[in-house]
Motif scaffolding. Structure first.
Motif, short mmCIF file in Angstrom:
data_model
loop_
_atom_site.label_atom_id
_atom_site.label_comp_id
_atom_site.label_asym_id
_atom_site.label_seq_id
_atom_site.Cartn_x
_atom_site.Cartn_y
_atom_site.Cartn_z
N ARG A 1 0.82 -1.21 0.00
CA ARG A 1 0.00 0.00 0.00
C ARG A 1 0.86 1.25 0.00
N LEU A 2 1.96 1.22 0.73
CA LEU A 2 2.81 2.41 0.80
C LEU A 2 3.41 2.78 -0.55
N ARG A 3 3.59 1.81 -1.43
CA ARG A 3 4.16 2.11 -2.74
C ARG A 3 3.24 2.98 -3.58
N HIS A 4 1.95 3.04 -3.22
CA HIS A 4 0.99 3.83 -3.98
C HIS A 4 0.53 5.07 -3.23
N VAL A 5 1.21 5.43 -2.15
CA VAL A 5 0.79 6.58 -1.35
C VAL A 5 1.88 7.65 -1.39
N PRO A 6 1.54 8.91 -1.70
CA PRO A 6 2.54 9.98 -1.60
C PRO A 6 3.04 10.10 -0.17
N PRO A 7 4.35 10.40 0.03
CA PRO A 7 4.89 10.47 1.39
C PRO A 7 4.19 11.48 2.28
N ARG A 8 3.72 12.58 1.74
CA ARG A 8 3.15 13.61 2.59
C ARG A 8 1.80 13.19 3.17
#
Length: 365
Positions: A203-210
């Protein structure tokens, strides 16, 4: 080789290491935990996720051949342990590395079905400036960082051997050992598995860091918000009942936000606080509802001209100013909600008195 890599290995209570123990159980922090413990005592770690060959051998893993299932793997390890001349096994029931600072992943039960006696080993790693374990990083990346930093300190602590009673299952034995290691390390014994970590990283691979807030996600168990192109097109999904309840909670805090917008964002975040933060910080565009804005102006005529914002509320006491921004504390949000309720009650009472000329009875409120 330790001098080249800058590895410093320390051990505590080596006298507790049992001479007849055939299985060591340790928490997993880095890709080189088995190499470090092998410096202190001879042991072998089977290769579970790496292909057999030169790379597997050079990294210090023991090749068992192609194991079709966990049952076949356990049978192979039982046969290996049956030969007394073989070194003990070193197993990592978490099956994936963590930073070792927050909690332990749920221990798999198969390492505890090999033999009835095991030796728990705790492992803590420290490194200046650079974190010792980065999620989803390869062993080559970790090796390069080990070359780069001046030194990496491994602290190995041996614990007394633990035996399994005849009436205890492998799952119960694994849970008991996990609790022992968690207490020794001073971390939490979680029920999250290696599969949960893999899904989280996906999931984190598809989420902008901010948009990612680790502390909030860990404390609330929220799913990170994904871009609209990857989200479901409809606001109502399989979790319609749960999302509807959460939408009502958001609506109580932000009455000017359309309910459809709230539903759509909750379908992505599955978290009330994350949705509220997204709406307040402008990540989710919306057009305020005019009916609610008119109601706020009616309830707060003295502040409606001041552009106080979407969360302005009035109180019965003129000495206490209206809330100008969203409160971070749950207690302050609850007090703000109670103030809004009191303002609504006072408004209804005034309307009733203007129409009927007498205050309403207590039961009508």
């Amino acid at each position: 080789m330790c001098s080249v890599l800058g590895l410093v290995v320390r051990q505590s209570d080596p006298q507790l290491r049992g001479t007849g123990i055939r299985v060591y159980i340790a928490n997993h922090v880095t890709h080189f935990d088995h190499n470090v413990i092998n410096l202190l005592t001879s042991c072998n770690t089977p290769a579970l996720n790496s292909a057999p060959g030169f790379i597997c051998w050079s990294r210090g893993f023991m090749e068992l051949g192609a194991a079709g299932s966990r049952a076949e793997l356990v049978d192979s390890l039982k046969a290996y342990s049956a030969h007394g001349e073989n070194p003990p096994l070193l197993l990592f029931p978490e099956e994936t590395a963590t930073n070792g600072r927050v909690g332990l992943l749920r221990f798999s039960s198969w390492p505890f079905s090999i033999l009835d006696a095991i030796q728990p080993v705790t492992l803590q790693v420290q490194r200046p400036l650079i974190t010792v374990s980065v999620a989803d990083s390869s062993w080559i990346t970790e090796l390069l960082w080990t070359f780069f930093v001046p030194f990496t300190v491994y602290q190995v602590r041996w614990m007394p051997p633990v035996s399994r009673p005849a009436e205890e299952s492998s799952e119960e034995f694994a849970l008991r050992v996990q609790e022992l290691l968690a207490v020794e390390l001073g971390v939490v014994s979680t029920r999250l598995t290696a599969a949960d970590k893999a899904e989280h990283m996906k999931r984190l691979r598809h989420v902008p860091p901010r948009l990612f807030t680790p502390a909030l996600s860990q404390s609330l168990g929220a799913r990170p918000r994904v871009p609209s192109s990857l989200a479901s097109a409809g606001p109502f999904a399989a979790e319609d009942v749960q999302i509807t309840g959460m939408a009502q909670r958001v609506k109580e805090v932000l009455p000017h936000v359309p309910l459809g917008i709230i539903h759509r964002d909750l379908a992505q975040t599955n978290c009330v606080d994350t949705t509220i933060a997204n709406l307040l910080e402008g990540r989710v565009p919306f057009v305020p509802e005019e009916t609610v804005a008119a109601e706020d102006a009616l309830l707060s005529p003295s502040t409606s001209q001041a552009a106080a914002g979407p969360l302005c509320s009035t109180t019965a006491s003129p000495a206490k100013p209206a809330v100008k921004q969203f409160a971070r504390s749950p207690v302050e949000r609850h007090l703000s909600l109670q103030e809004r309720k009191r303002a609504l009650y006072d408004h209804a009472r005034r309307k009733y008195m203007e129409k009927h000329g007498a205050p309403p009875a207590t039961g009508t409120r």
